[in-house]
Design a protein around this motif. Structure first.
Motif, PDB file in Angstrom:
ATOM      1  N   MET A   1       0.822  -1.195   0.000  1.00 39.89           N
ATOM      2  CA  MET A   1       0.000   0.000   0.000  1.00 39.89           C
ATOM      3  C   MET A   1       0.867   1.260   0.000  1.00 39.89           C
ATOM      4  SD  MET A   1      -3.147   0.818   0.038  1.00 39.89           S
ATOM      5  CE  MET A   1      -4.314   1.976   0.515  1.00 39.89           C
ATOM      6  N   LEU A   2       1.862   1.305   0.864  1.00 43.34           N
ATOM      7  CA  LEU A   2       2.734   2.469   0.940  1.00 43.34           C
ATOM      8  C   LEU A   2       3.573   2.594  -0.339  1.00 43.34           C
ATOM      9  CD1 LEU A   2       3.851   4.861   2.497  1.00 43.34           C
ATOM     10  CD2 LEU A   2       5.503   3.318   3.556  1.00 43.34           C
ATOM     11  N   LYS A   3       4.051   1.458  -0.855  1.00 37.67           N
ATOM     12  CA  LYS A   3       4.836   1.488  -2.093  1.00 37.67           C
ATOM     13  C   LYS A   3       3.999   2.029  -3.254  1.00 37.67           C
ATOM     14  CE  LYS A   3       6.206  -2.841  -1.704  1.00 37.67           C
ATOM     15  NZ  LYS A   3       6.877  -4.118  -2.028  1.00 37.67           N
ATOM     16  N   ARG A   4       2.752   1.609  -3.336  1.00 44.32           N
ATOM     17  CA  ARG A   4       1.854   2.074  -4.405  1.00 44.32           C
ATOM     18  C   ARG A   4       1.653   3.593  -4.304  1.00 44.32           C
ATOM     19  NH1 ARG A   4       0.752   0.101  -8.990  1.00 44.32           N
ATOM     20  NH2 ARG A   4       0.585  -1.918  -8.039  1.00 44.32           N
ATOM     21  N   TYR A   5       1.512   4.094  -3.094  1.00 41.69           N
ATOM     22  CA  TYR A   5       1.348   5.529  -2.878  1.00 41.69           C
ATOM     23  C   TYR A   5       2.611   6.294  -3.313  1.00 41.69           C
ATOM     24  CZ  TYR A   5       0.641   9.999  -0.578  1.00 41.69           C
ATOM     25  OH  TYR A   5       0.518  11.333  -0.322  1.00 41.69           O
ATOM     26  N   ASN A  26      15.839   6.040 -10.850  1.00 42.88           N
ATOM     27  CA  ASN A  26      17.001   6.812 -10.402  1.00 42.88           C
ATOM     28  C   ASN A  26      16.609   7.930  -9.447  1.00 42.88           C
ATOM     29  OD1 ASN A  26      18.950   5.330 -11.775  1.00 42.88           O
ATOM     30  ND2 ASN A  26      18.631   6.482 -13.653  1.00 42.88           N
ATOM     31  N   ASP A  27      15.458   8.540  -9.660  1.00 43.52           N
ATOM     32  CA  ASP A  27      14.985   9.586  -8.746  1.00 43.52           C
ATOM     33  C   ASP A  27      14.572   9.010  -7.399  1.00 43.52           C
ATOM     34  OD1 ASP A  27      15.453  11.469 -10.695  1.00 43.52           O
ATOM     35  OD2 ASP A  27      13.348  11.680 -11.261  1.00 43.52           O
ATOM     36  N   LEU A  28      13.846   7.896  -7.431  1.00 35.61           N
ATOM     37  CA  LEU A  28      13.331   7.331  -6.179  1.00 35.61           C
ATOM     38  C   LEU A  28      14.398   6.626  -5.345  1.00 35.61           C
ATOM     39  CD1 LEU A  28       9.843   5.890  -7.156  1.00 35.61           C
ATOM     40  CD2 LEU A  28      10.346   7.836  -5.690  1.00 35.61           C
ATOM     41  N   LYS A  29      15.416   6.050  -5.986  1.00 37.36           N
ATOM     42  CA  LYS A  29      16.413   5.306  -5.219  1.00 37.36           C
ATOM     43  C   LYS A  29      17.260   6.210  -4.324  1.00 37.36           C
ATOM     44  CE  LYS A  29      20.262   5.063  -8.450  1.00 37.36           C
ATOM     45  NZ  LYS A  29      21.095   4.188  -9.254  1.00 37.36           N
ATOM     46  N   LYS A  30      17.180   7.518  -4.550  1.00 40.34           N
ATOM     47  CA  LYS A  30      17.889   8.460  -3.680  1.00 40.34           C
ATOM     48  C   LYS A  30      17.242   8.541  -2.301  1.00 40.34           C
ATOM     49  CE  LYS A  30      19.180  11.249  -7.656  1.00 40.34           C
ATOM     50  NZ  LYS A  30      18.897  12.472  -8.402  1.00 40.34           N
ATOM     51  N   TRP A  34      13.427  -0.794  -1.678  1.00 36.04           N
ATOM     52  CA  TRP A  34      12.786  -2.028  -1.232  1.00 36.04           C
ATOM     53  C   TRP A  34      13.143  -3.125  -2.226  1.00 36.04           C
ATOM     54  CZ3 TRP A  34       9.694   2.122  -2.896  1.00 36.04           C
ATOM     55  CH2 TRP A  34       9.026   1.939  -4.089  1.00 36.04           C
ATOM     56  N   SER A  35      12.990  -4.344  -1.812  1.00 33.57           N
ATOM     57  CA  SER A  35      13.314  -5.490  -2.650  1.00 33.57           C
ATOM     58  C   SER A  35      12.382  -5.521  -3.867  1.00 33.57           C
ATOM     59  CB  SER A  35      13.162  -6.776  -1.836  1.00 33.57           C
ATOM     60  OG  SER A  35      13.465  -7.876  -2.642  1.00 33.57           O
ATOM     61  N   GLY A  36      12.940  -5.633  -5.053  1.00 37.42           N
ATOM     62  CA  GLY A  36      12.156  -5.665  -6.278  1.00 37.42           C
ATOM     63  C   GLY A  36      11.679  -4.295  -6.735  1.00 37.42           C
ATOM     64  N   GLU A  40       9.062  -3.306  -9.882  1.00 40.29           N
ATOM     65  CA  GLU A  40       7.760  -2.719  -9.570  1.00 40.29           C
ATOM     66  C   GLU A  40       7.580  -1.365 -10.256  1.00 40.29           C
ATOM     67  OE1 GLU A  40       6.285  -2.754  -5.557  1.00 40.29           O
ATOM     68  OE2 GLU A  40       7.484  -4.529  -5.101  1.00 40.29           O
ATOM     69  N   ILE A  41       8.626  -0.567 -10.309  1.00 38.42           N
ATOM     70  CA  ILE A  41       8.550   0.724 -10.988  1.00 38.42           C
ATOM     71  C   ILE A  41       8.313   0.511 -12.478  1.00 38.42           C
ATOM     72  CG2 ILE A  41       9.896   2.759 -11.675  1.00 38.42           C
ATOM     73  CD1 ILE A  41      11.170   2.685  -8.892  1.00 38.42           C
ATOM     74  N   SER A  42       9.017  -0.436 -13.053  1.00 39.26           N
ATOM     75  CA  SER A  42       8.848  -0.735 -14.479  1.00 39.26           C
ATOM     76  C   SER A  42       7.414  -1.166 -14.792  1.00 39.26           C
ATOM     77  CB  SER A  42       9.829  -1.825 -14.890  1.00 39.26           C
ATOM     78  OG  SER A  42       9.666  -2.152 -16.232  1.00 39.26           O
ATOM     79  N   GLU A  43       6.852  -2.024 -13.965  1.00 44.83           N
ATOM     80  CA  GLU A  43       5.460  -2.461 -14.158  1.00 44.83           C
ATOM     81  C   GLU A  43       4.489  -1.296 -13.998  1.00 44.83           C
ATOM     82  OE1 GLU A  43       4.627  -5.632 -11.473  1.00 44.83           O
ATOM     83  OE2 GLU A  43       5.437  -7.151 -12.837  1.00 44.83           O
ATOM     84  N   PHE A  44       4.715  -0.457 -13.000  1.00 43.35           N
ATOM     85  CA  PHE A  44       3.837   0.684 -12.745  1.00 43.35           C
ATOM     86  C   PHE A  44       3.828   1.642 -13.934  1.00 43.35           C
ATOM     87  CE2 PHE A  44       2.807   4.874 -11.111  1.00 43.35           C
ATOM     88  CZ  PHE A  44       1.703   4.621 -10.327  1.00 43.35           C
TER      89      PHE A  44
END
Length: 72
Positions: A1-5, A26-30, A34-36, A40-44
């Motif tokens: 849920m938090l990851k989706r948000y 690259n923006d979010l990994k800063k 989380w694992s995978g 998950e970003i690619s699928e989203f």
């Protein structure tokens, strides 16, 4: 849920320009990890129905003018 948000905020924010999954990763990994995460970003991004708003609409191609002289 938090990851989706986090993903939806990062992708739909007014500061985001929807360049794709690698830019978003690259923006979010800063700030997050989380694992995978990359998968998950690619699928989203793939499932997103909203495409880049900054793209210019294509027009009909216009022929280039051919000069009469070599250096014209």
């Amino acid at each position: 849920m938090l990851k989706r948000y986090i993903l939806s905020e990062a992708h739909s924010s007014t500061y985001s320009i929807r360049l794709g999954s690698m830019k978003m990763f690259n923006d979010l990994k800063k700030m997050y990890w989380w694992s995978g995460m990359k998968h998950e970003i690619s699928e989203f991004v793939t499932k997103c129905l909203i495409k880049a708003e900054h793209q210019v609409l294509s027009r009909l191609l216009q022929p280039a003018t051919i000069p009469k002289w070599k250096w014209e």
